[in-house]
Design a protein around this motif. Structure first.
Motif, PDB file in Angstrom:
ATOM      1  N   LEU A 159       0.804  -1.216   0.000  1.00 19.01           N
ATOM      2  CA  LEU A 159       0.000   0.000   0.000  1.00 19.01           C
ATOM      3  C   LEU A 159       0.842   1.274   0.000  1.00 19.01           C
ATOM      4  N   GLY A 160       2.075   1.179   0.454  1.00 17.78           N
ATOM      5  CA  GLY A 160       2.961   2.344   0.447  1.00 17.78           C
ATOM      6  C   GLY A 160       2.382   3.504   1.238  1.00 17.78           C
ATOM      7  N   GLY A 161       2.403   4.690   0.657  1.00 17.51           N
ATOM      8  CA  GLY A 161       1.945   5.897   1.338  1.00 17.51           C
ATOM      9  C   GLY A 161       0.457   5.943   1.623  1.00 17.51           C
ATOM     10  N   ARG A 162      -0.309   5.061   0.990  1.00 22.66           N
ATOM     11  CA  ARG A 162      -1.739   5.013   1.303  1.00 22.66           C
ATOM     12  C   ARG A 162      -1.974   4.490   2.706  1.00 22.66           C
ATOM     13  N   GLY A 163      -1.149   3.543   3.118  1.00 22.20           N
ATOM     14  CA  GLY A 163      -1.327   2.924   4.424  1.00 22.20           C
ATOM     15  C   GLY A 163      -2.679   2.249   4.552  1.00 22.20           C
ATOM     16  N   ILE A 164      -3.028   1.943   5.795  1.00 23.08           N
ATOM     17  CA  ILE A 164      -4.304   1.272   6.064  1.00 23.08           C
ATOM     18  C   ILE A 164      -4.866   1.820   7.364  1.00 23.08           C
ATOM     19  N   ASN A 165      -6.181   2.044   7.393  1.00 23.82           N
ATOM     20  CA  ASN A 165      -6.780   2.528   8.636  1.00 23.82           C
ATOM     21  C   ASN A 165      -7.481   1.386   9.355  1.00 23.82           C
ATOM     22  N   THR A 166      -7.972   1.670  10.531  1.00 25.11           N
ATOM     23  CA  THR A 166      -8.567   0.643  11.379  1.00 25.11           C
ATOM     24  C   THR A 166      -9.771  -0.016  10.717  1.00 25.11           C
ATOM     25  N   PHE A 167     -10.651   0.770  10.083  1.00 24.42           N
ATOM     26  CA  PHE A 167     -11.819   0.196   9.421  1.00 24.42           C
ATOM     27  C   PHE A 167     -11.410  -0.713   8.264  1.00 24.42           C
ATOM     28  N   GLU A 168     -10.452  -0.263   7.464  1.00 24.05           N
ATOM     29  CA  GLU A 168      -9.988  -1.056   6.324  1.00 24.05           C
ATOM     30  C   GLU A 168      -9.379  -2.374   6.786  1.00 24.05           C
TER      31      GLU A 168
END
Length: 135
Positions: free
Chosen positions: A60-69
């Motif tokens: 994902l690189g700079g997109r990262g991932i959030n808790t919901f995802e």
């Protein structure tokens, strides 16, 4: 989140804070993207989650991932897995964002995680480069 002034706006004009729309369609597309790249969880065991999370964050690189995802992708106790990876020598940045969640509700302070690399590659907050000076 503080409001930020519009670029080139007249004094006193401000824009609304950014709110990420983490709706069902977004989640579905992300899960399909992860699946098509071999980044699905085989189990919810800690070791499996950590190994897959590193690969996912790299992808994902700079997109990262959030808790919901991450929860939709099957991760359990994401903050704990990030803590485990930190203890294993990975440097993972986090910040809080405002989100409209899959439930349609506004959520303030949802964590987003981005892999920065291995801690051993950083020194005093700076990336270490093995540069040699010509004599």
């Amino acid at each position: 989140m503080k409001d930020r002034k519009k670029k080139g706006a007249a004094p006193g004009q401000e824009r609304a804070p950014y709110i990420f729309d983490c709706n069902h369609n977004h989640i579905t597309k992300l899960i399909q993207e992860l699946e098509s790249n071999g980044l699905t969880l085989a189990s919810t065991g800690t070791a499996t989650q950590c190994a897959t999370l590193i690969r996912t964050l790299k992808y994902l690189g700079g997109r990262g991932i959030n808790t919901f995802e991450a929860t939709a992708a099957g991760y359990v106790r994401l903050a704990s897995r990030v803590h485990d990876l930190d203890a294993a020598g990975w440097l993972i940045a986090s910040w809080r964002e405002s989100v409209i969640g899959p439930d349609g509700l506004f959520h303030h302070g949802v964590a987003r995680y981005i892999l920065m690399g291995r801690k051993s590659d950083y020194h005093g907050g700076q990336l270490c480069l093995a540069l040699e000076v010509a004599a």
